[in-house]
Design a protein around this motif. Structure first.
Motif, PDB file in Angstrom:
ATOM      1  N   ALA A   1      -7.031   5.993  -6.849  1.00  0.00           N
ATOM      2  CA  ALA A   1      -7.570   6.081  -5.496  1.00  0.00           C
ATOM      3  C   ALA A   1      -8.939   5.420  -5.357  1.00  0.00           C
ATOM      4  CB  ALA A   1      -7.664   7.555  -5.064  1.00  0.00           C
ATOM      5  N   PHE A  22      -5.441   1.725   6.315  1.00  0.00           N
ATOM      6  CA  PHE A  22      -4.324   2.054   5.429  1.00  0.00           C
ATOM      7  C   PHE A  22      -4.818   2.335   4.011  1.00  0.00           C
ATOM      8  CE2 PHE A  22      -2.255  -0.496   8.778  1.00  0.00           C
ATOM      9  CZ  PHE A  22      -1.261   0.382   9.147  1.00  0.00           C
ATOM     10  N   TYR A  59      -6.521   5.773   4.043  1.00  0.00           N
ATOM     11  CA  TYR A  59      -5.521   6.835   4.169  1.00  0.00           C
ATOM     12  C   TYR A  59      -4.746   7.019   2.861  1.00  0.00           C
ATOM     13  CZ  TYR A  59      -1.771   9.680   6.104  1.00  0.00           C
ATOM     14  OH  TYR A  59      -0.888  10.693   6.351  1.00  0.00           O
ATOM     15  N   LYS A  60      -4.382   5.912   2.214  1.00  0.00           N
ATOM     16  CA  LYS A  60      -3.660   6.014   0.944  1.00  0.00           C
ATOM     17  C   LYS A  60      -4.521   6.682  -0.115  1.00  0.00           C
ATOM     18  CE  LYS A  60      -0.135   5.176  -1.755  1.00  0.00           C
ATOM     19  NZ  LYS A  60       1.191   5.792  -1.522  1.00  0.00           N
ATOM     20  N   SER A  61      -5.811   6.335  -0.147  1.00  0.00           N
ATOM     21  CA  SER A  61      -6.712   6.954  -1.116  1.00  0.00           C
ATOM     22  C   SER A  61      -6.842   8.445  -0.859  1.00  0.00           C
ATOM     23  CB  SER A  61      -8.087   6.281  -1.048  1.00  0.00           C
ATOM     24  OG  SER A  61      -8.003   4.906  -1.376  1.00  0.00           O
ATOM     25  N   THR A 101      -4.653  10.318   0.562  1.00  0.00           N
ATOM     26  CA  THR A 101      -3.369  10.937   0.203  1.00  0.00           C
ATOM     27  C   THR A 101      -3.290  11.217  -1.291  1.00  0.00           C
ATOM     28  OG1 THR A 101      -2.274   9.776   2.036  1.00  0.00           O
ATOM     29  CG2 THR A 101      -0.869  10.659   0.309  1.00  0.00           C
ATOM     30  N   VAL A 102      -3.732  10.259  -2.094  1.00  0.00           N
ATOM     31  CA  VAL A 102      -3.728  10.446  -3.548  1.00  0.00           C
ATOM     32  C   VAL A 102      -4.661  11.592  -3.938  1.00  0.00           C
ATOM     33  CG1 VAL A 102      -4.312   9.390  -5.760  1.00  0.00           C
ATOM     34  CG2 VAL A 102      -3.112   8.059  -4.024  1.00  0.00           C
ATOM     35  N   SER A 146      -1.828  -5.567  -3.116  1.00  0.00           N
ATOM     36  CA  SER A 146      -2.189  -5.095  -1.770  1.00  0.00           C
ATOM     37  C   SER A 146      -3.539  -5.635  -1.359  1.00  0.00           C
ATOM     38  CB  SER A 146      -2.186  -3.563  -1.731  1.00  0.00           C
ATOM     39  OG  SER A 146      -3.148  -3.023  -2.628  1.00  0.00           O
ATOM     40  N   ILE A 200       0.836  -1.205   0.000  1.00  0.00           N
ATOM     41  CA  ILE A 200       0.000   0.000   0.000  1.00  0.00           C
ATOM     42  C   ILE A 200       0.865   1.248   0.000  1.00  0.00           C
ATOM     43  CG2 ILE A 200      -1.661   1.334   1.381  1.00  0.00           C
ATOM     44  CD1 ILE A 200      -2.855  -1.347   2.272  1.00  0.00           C
ATOM     45  N   ASP A 201       1.988   1.218   0.706  1.00  0.00           N
ATOM     46  CA  ASP A 201       2.879   2.373   0.716  1.00  0.00           C
ATOM     47  C   ASP A 201       3.362   2.700  -0.690  1.00  0.00           C
ATOM     48  OD1 ASP A 201       4.626   4.240   2.509  1.00  0.00           O
ATOM     49  OD2 ASP A 201       6.052   3.304   1.131  1.00  0.00           O
ATOM     50  N   HIS A 205       1.619   1.647  -3.813  1.00  0.00           N
ATOM     51  CA  HIS A 205       0.367   2.097  -4.431  1.00  0.00           C
ATOM     52  C   HIS A 205      -0.681   1.007  -4.220  1.00  0.00           C
ATOM     53  CE1 HIS A 205       2.218  -0.360  -7.602  1.00  0.00           C
ATOM     54  NE2 HIS A 205       0.986  -0.600  -8.018  1.00  0.00           N
ATOM     55  N   LEU A 206      -1.938   1.413  -4.296  1.00  0.00           N
ATOM     56  CA  LEU A 206      -3.031   0.461  -4.180  1.00  0.00           C
ATOM     57  C   LEU A 206      -3.084  -0.393  -5.439  1.00  0.00           C
ATOM     58  CD1 LEU A 206      -5.805   2.763  -2.664  1.00  0.00           C
ATOM     59  CD2 LEU A 206      -4.416   1.078  -1.463  1.00  0.00           C
TER      60      LEU A 206
END
Length: 570
Positions: free
Chosen positions: A281, A232, A235-237, A239-240, A212, A204-205, A207-208
């Motif tokens: 995302a 996670f 949060y990643k989505s 962030t994008v 992942s 995930i760090d 990319h999705l």
């Protein structure tokens, strides 16, 4: 010369060997005492599938079927079969025969069952080893291999997030002797869950992706708390979305600003970023969330179709299982009178079993476990370190935390503030924000909604933060740190190219630079041996750092001794 990564692998192997040796010695010292699972009213019913089984069968396979190798496998593994390991191996051996065992998610029992069945068939149906011995052997071997893989994944994740070779290396070494070490060698799900959860965090760090999502699904199929990992993904989505939006706003301002070019360039529109948001995302985020929840949903459906089917009668089970159910009051599938959750809408077993059978709920631990407050004291160091780091992080990185780490100043054209010294503030870098919040959430769940004694192994198997804290607090000074960017090879412009192109890095230059980093992190003499590391040799001049080291080493030794001697440890 041994690389840092290879030293982590060997340290993981030696750590497992140490823990298993202690388990064997403890089992030999008190071989006749019943295990904790037996004290709680349950012991794994060991049935050989290749022997005649009928409703009249009332006992496991007779000892005459056991070979000398069977006794040796039992000698190696019995010291780790305590507590919930009895239930897990029972499920791997016999399936979900009792309602109380629905807390065991199926992936780990299914893996060791499949490997045991395959090995049992290949070797010759009990000619050398009974099926029971294959189950024990596979449980130990699977966890041993997966533990080395988990240590490697933690090292990789730590390098990426902490951006420091020294901290990443020490964090991986601490993992190899973590406070819940005994559960990573026993037939528990902690090791497998660590592999999948750390692998998912690492993916995930980046990319999705499908990778992942699959890792999240495997983690959720191993332990119920795997569904918390959707944080996670969310949060990643976010962030994008935040990054794309900031870049759009900046491009729009530059288009109409004084520095705008005179060429005819179309003014950026908000819908220009929609394809990127959808592909990076929204779509992968939704897919990852679905994959994360899918195993739990599927298992609840399995529990419903298996236990709430009135056609499944008790007479279909061997007599040995019926005797256990009769003596201990366990409920077979199909006994609808004893399965009230089958009548619920929706008919979910897990929410019912938590309060009714396991006594879990808001503050219920503090209501009926007051006589076992010493277990809360055992979990206090791990939970305390996590919550303390959360508070310290919020103080040092207050503005960053209030923005949830979603706004990158560099994207706004604002120079990034220099991080305060890590060893002075004892605070992890701000890239650790989402991991700290995740670990703090686990700690809060243990404090208010779960049995607090499981807090240590829950934190140790689910989050890298405890190991990062230990690595940071045992760092003698800021000079010991080795930032990842210092490992880059200095290259000259390519001669005769007429451009600023850099000459390619040769394998020899790369190896030379890697070795230079190794010597900065580890002592030179230790790079020639597999067992010696700075973890036990480094001199620490602060009391907190020494206490952390003692905490990890003492819990590894004392925890293994207590667990193997049938005392409640976690």
């Amino acid at each position: 010369m041994i690389s840092l990564r290879h030293k982590v692998w060997w340290w993981a192997v030696y750590g497992r060997g140490f823990v298993i040796t202690i388990q064997i010695l403890c089992h030999l010292s008190r071989p006749g005492r019943p295990s904790q699972a037996e004290d709680d009213g349950f012991q794994w019913v060991q049935l050989e599938p290749d022997l005649p089984s009928s409703p009249e069968r009332s006992s496991p396979a007779p000892p005459s079927f056991e070979t000398l190798i069977d006794h040796f496998i039992g000698f190696l593994s019995e010291g780790g079969i305590r507590g919930d390991a009895q239930h897990i191996l029972h499920v791997a051996n016999n399936g979900y025969t009792f309602e109380d065992q629905l807390f065991v998610l199926p992936l780990y029992p299914l893996v060791i069952q499949s490997l045991a069945q395959g090995s049992h068939w290949l070797v010759g149906d009990g000619r050398w080893l009974t099926y029971i011995s294959w189950l024990k052997l596979m449980a130990v071997m699977v966890n041993g291999v997966l533990f080395v893989l988990a240590a490697d994944l933690l090292y990789s994740l730590s390098r990426r997030v902490l951006q420091d070779e020294y901290l990443a290396y020490k964090a991986a070494l601490f993992f190899c002797l973590n406070p819940a070490s005994t559960y990573f060698s026993a037939p528990y799900t902690e090791t497998m869950y660590s592999v999948f959860s750390l692998g998912a965090m690492l993916a995930i760090d980046d990319h999705l992706s499908l990778k992942s999502g699959v890792l999240l699904a495997l983690a959720s199929g191993t332990r119920a708390n795997g569904v918390i990992n959707i944080g996670f993904v969310i949060y990643k989505s976010l962030t994008v979305v935040s990054t794309k939006t900031i870049l759009f706003v900046r491009a729009k301002k530059e288009h109409g600003g004084p520095n705008a070019t005179q060429t005819r360039v179309r003014k950026p529109k908000i819908y220009d970023i929609f394809p990127d948001l959808a592909m990076q995302a929204i779509i992968p985020g939704i897919a990852n969330i679905i994959l994360c929840f899918a195993p739990m949903v599927a298992f609840q459906w399995y529990a419903f179709t298996t236990f709430c089917d009135a056609k499944r009668e008790e007479i279909h089970f061997p007599a040995a299982l019926k005797n256990v159910a009769r003596n201990q009051g366990y409920v077979f599938p199909g006994n609808l009178k004893e399965l009230p959750w089958c009548q619920h809408d929706p008919p979910l077993s897990y929410p019912w079993l938590r309060p009714e059978h396991w006594g879990l709920g808001f503050l219920t631990y503090w209501e009926w476990e007051t006589k076992q407050l010493w277990q809360a004291a055992l979990a206090a160091p791990a939970l305390g370190l996590i919550l303390w780091q959360l508070v310290a992080f919020m103080k040092i990185h207050k503005k960053y935390a209030l923005r949830l780490g979603l706004v990158d100043n560099s994207l706004l054209g604002i120079p990034r503030l220099k991080d305060p010294p890590l060893t002075t503030t004892w605070t992890l870098p701000r890239e650790c924000f989402v991991y700290i919040v995740h670990s703090a959430l686990l700690a809060i769940i243990c404090l208010f909604f779960n049995r607090i004694q499981v807090g240590t192994r829950l934190i140790c198997s689910s989050s890298p933060v405890l190991y990062w804290i230990a690595a940071l607090l045992t760092t003698p000074s800021e000079d010991e740190l080795v930032p990842i960017e210092t490992g880059k090879v200095n290259r000259e412009p390519l001669a005769g190219s007429g451009t600023d192109a850099l000459s390619p890095i040769t394998d020899k230059e790369r190896l030379r630079e890697e070795r230079r980093v190794w010597f900065r992190v580890e002592k030179a003499r230790n790079l020639n041996t597999r067992s010696s590391t700075i973890l036990l040799q480094e001199v620490i001049h602060n009391e907190v750092g020494n206490a952390i080291k003692i905490y990890f080493l003492a819990y590894t030794l004392v925890g293994t001794v207590l667990y193997s001697n049938h005392f409640q440890w976690s």
